[in-house]
Write a protein that holds these residues in place. Structure first.
Motif, mmCIF file in Angstrom:
data_model
loop_
_atom_site.group_PDB
_atom_site.id
_atom_site.type_symbol
_atom_site.label_atom_id
_atom_site.label_comp_id
_atom_site.label_asym_id
_atom_site.label_seq_id
_atom_site.Cartn_x
_atom_site.Cartn_y
_atom_site.Cartn_z
ATOM 1 N N MET A 1 0.820 -1.199 0.000
ATOM 2 C CA MET A 1 0.000 0.000 0.000
ATOM 3 C C MET A 1 0.860 1.257 0.000
ATOM 4 O O MET A 1 0.509 2.224 -0.655
ATOM 5 C CB MET A 1 -0.920 -0.048 1.228
ATOM 6 N N LYS A 2 1.969 1.219 0.734
ATOM 7 C CA LYS A 2 2.848 2.392 0.764
ATOM 8 C C LYS A 2 3.471 2.649 -0.606
ATOM 9 O O LYS A 2 3.677 3.790 -0.987
ATOM 10 C CB LYS A 2 3.945 2.220 1.819
ATOM 11 N N GLY A 3 3.779 1.574 -1.338
ATOM 12 C CA GLY A 3 4.336 1.736 -2.678
ATOM 13 C C GLY A 3 3.344 2.410 -3.614
ATOM 14 O O GLY A 3 3.719 3.251 -4.429
ATOM 15 N N LEU A 4 2.080 2.036 -3.498
ATOM 16 C CA LEU A 4 1.035 2.651 -4.316
ATOM 17 C C LEU A 4 0.874 4.128 -3.961
ATOM 18 O O LEU A 4 0.737 4.976 -4.842
ATOM 19 C CB LEU A 4 -0.288 1.915 -4.117
ATOM 20 N N LYS A 5 0.924 4.445 -2.669
ATOM 21 C CA LYS A 5 0.810 5.840 -2.228
ATOM 22 C C LYS A 5 1.988 6.661 -2.739
ATOM 23 O O LYS A 5 1.812 7.781 -3.214
ATOM 24 C CB LYS A 5 0.737 5.918 -0.708
ATOM 25 N N LYS A 6 3.194 6.099 -2.667
ATOM 26 C CA LYS A 6 4.372 6.817 -3.182
ATOM 27 C C LYS A 6 4.257 7.049 -4.685
ATOM 28 O O LYS A 6 4.611 8.112 -5.185
ATOM 29 C CB LYS A 6 5.653 6.050 -2.862
ATOM 30 N N ALA A 7 3.764 6.041 -5.406
ATOM 31 C CA ALA A 7 3.600 6.182 -6.856
ATOM 32 C C ALA A 7 2.556 7.254 -7.166
ATOM 33 O O ALA A 7 2.738 8.062 -8.088
ATOM 34 C CB ALA A 7 3.192 4.847 -7.470
ATOM 35 N N TRP A 8 1.459 7.280 -6.403
ATOM 36 C CA TRP A 8 0.425 8.289 -6.614
ATOM 37 C C TRP A 8 0.963 9.686 -6.320
ATOM 38 O O TRP A 8 0.704 10.628 -7.069
ATOM 39 C CB TRP A 8 -0.790 7.992 -5.740
ATOM 40 N N ASP A 9 1.717 9.817 -5.218
ATOM 41 C CA ASP A 9 2.336 11.103 -4.874
ATOM 42 C C ASP A 9 3.250 11.573 -6.004
ATOM 43 O O ASP A 9 3.221 12.737 -6.396
ATOM 44 C CB ASP A 9 3.146 10.994 -3.580
ATOM 45 N N LEU A 10 4.048 10.655 -6.524
ATOM 46 C CA LEU A 10 4.973 10.987 -7.600
ATOM 47 C C LEU A 10 4.210 11.395 -8.861
ATOM 48 O O LEU A 10 4.588 12.373 -9.527
ATOM 49 C CB LEU A 10 5.897 9.803 -7.895
ATOM 50 N N LEU A 11 3.136 10.686 -9.175
ATOM 51 C CA LEU A 11 2.324 11.026 -10.347
ATOM 52 C C LEU A 11 1.747 12.432 -10.210
ATOM 53 O O LEU A 11 1.799 13.227 -11.159
ATOM 54 C CB LEU A 11 1.194 10.016 -10.535
ATOM 55 N N GLU A 12 1.220 12.759 -9.021
ATOM 56 C CA GLU A 12 0.700 14.111 -8.791
ATOM 57 C C GLU A 12 1.788 15.156 -8.990
ATOM 58 O O GLU A 12 1.569 16.166 -9.660
ATOM 59 C CB GLU A 12 0.157 14.238 -7.361
ATOM 60 N N ASP A 13 2.946 14.910 -8.407
ATOM 61 C CA ASP A 13 4.056 15.859 -8.513
ATOM 62 C C ASP A 13 4.496 16.053 -9.963
ATOM 63 O O ASP A 13 4.711 17.183 -10.411
ATOM 64 C CB ASP A 13 5.241 15.391 -7.671
ATOM 65 N N ILE A 14 4.620 14.961 -10.685
ATOM 66 C CA ILE A 14 5.078 15.034 -12.080
ATOM 67 C C ILE A 14 4.057 15.764 -12.947
ATOM 68 O O ILE A 14 4.417 16.631 -13.754
ATOM 69 C CB ILE A 14 5.382 13.626 -12.635
ATOM 70 N N LEU A 15 2.775 15.421 -12.791
ATOM 71 C CA LEU A 15 1.746 16.068 -13.621
ATOM 72 C C LEU A 15 1.670 17.570 -13.353
ATOM 73 O O LEU A 15 1.711 18.376 -14.290
ATOM 74 C CB LEU A 15 0.383 15.420 -13.373
ATOM 75 N N ALA A 16 1.552 17.942 -12.087
ATOM 76 C CA ALA A 16 1.444 19.375 -11.761
ATOM 77 C C ALA A 16 2.709 20.113 -12.181
ATOM 78 O O ALA A 16 2.639 21.180 -12.798
ATOM 79 C CB ALA A 16 1.187 19.562 -10.268
ATOM 80 N N GLY A 17 3.862 19.552 -11.874
ATOM 81 C CA GLY A 17 5.127 20.190 -12.225
ATOM 82 C C GLY A 17 5.316 20.314 -13.724
ATOM 83 O O GLY A 17 5.824 21.332 -14.212
ATOM 84 N N SER A 18 4.901 19.298 -14.453
ATOM 85 C CA SER A 18 5.050 19.330 -15.912
ATOM 86 C C SER A 18 4.202 20.434 -16.534
ATOM 87 O O SER A 18 4.681 21.193 -17.382
ATOM 88 C CB SER A 18 4.665 17.983 -16.522
ATOM 89 N N PHE A 19 2.941 20.509 -16.134
ATOM 90 C CA PHE A 19 2.076 21.547 -16.703
ATOM 91 C C PHE A 19 2.570 22.941 -16.345
ATOM 92 O O PHE A 19 2.586 23.831 -17.196
ATOM 93 C CB PHE A 19 0.622 21.351 -16.264
#
Length: 172
Positions: free
Chosen positions: A1-19
């Motif tokens: 579950m922690k791995g999924l949360k870390k992946a979700w956090d990273l996805l949020e960071d990458i998407l917002a940062g990219s835009f």
């Protein structure tokens, strides 16, 4: 579950940062084209507006995740621990309700723009794609509020059972 949360956090960071990064790069490009080459590009401002809005709306769940949103805590700090927990639960539940409405009405707006065939003025981007950020960010924001609600409920059960931990992080 922690791995999924870390992946979700990273996805949020990458998407917002990219835009946001693309928006800033386009602003720079627009300034260079206008003032250095004296050839302004009309499409730049429109695309910049869309990318910055997308980046900002994708960044809202990140701010909630890190508890970096605006909060007024004068009353909250004066409450006893049980009162703080109840207020955390209430505010998270209200956040969940807000996100449900936000997502639903964002979806309706996207559906209306899709059926109307409306496109942007300069670039011709279908407006339903522009508005698609509303339900997307609403779902992402909803997931963060659900996470907060669960955390608040877990802390509340610790207070009731007498296992309260000292933690300065609050949700209001």
């Amino acid at each position: 579950m922690k791995g999924l949360k870390k992946a979700w956090d990273l996805l949020e960071d990458i998407l917002a940062g990219s835009f946001l990064s693309v928006g800033i790069a386009l602003i720079f490009y627009g300034v260079i084209m206008r003032y250095v080459f004296n050839e302004p590009k009309a499409w730049v401002e429109e695309v910049v507006n869309y990318t910055i809005v997308w980046g900002a709306l994708l960044g809202v769940p990140i701010a909630l995740r890190g508890n970096h949103h605006i909060q007024v805590d004068m009353l909250y700090d004066k409450l006893p621990p049980a009162g703080k927990r109840l207020l955390d639960i209430f505010s998270s539940a209200m956040g969940v309700l807000f996100c449900i409405f936000f997502t639903y009405y964002g979806y309706l707006l996207v559906a209306k723009r899709y059926t109307s065939g409306m496109v942007s003025m300069d670039v011709g981007i279908p407006m339903w794609l522009v508005y698609l950020i509303l339900p997307i960010s609403g779902v992402m924001f909803l997931l963060r509020f659900i996470e907060r609600l669960v955390q608040s409920l877990m802390r509340n059960s610790d207070v009731v059972s007498g296992k309260e931990e000292q933690n300065d992080t609050h949700f209001v």
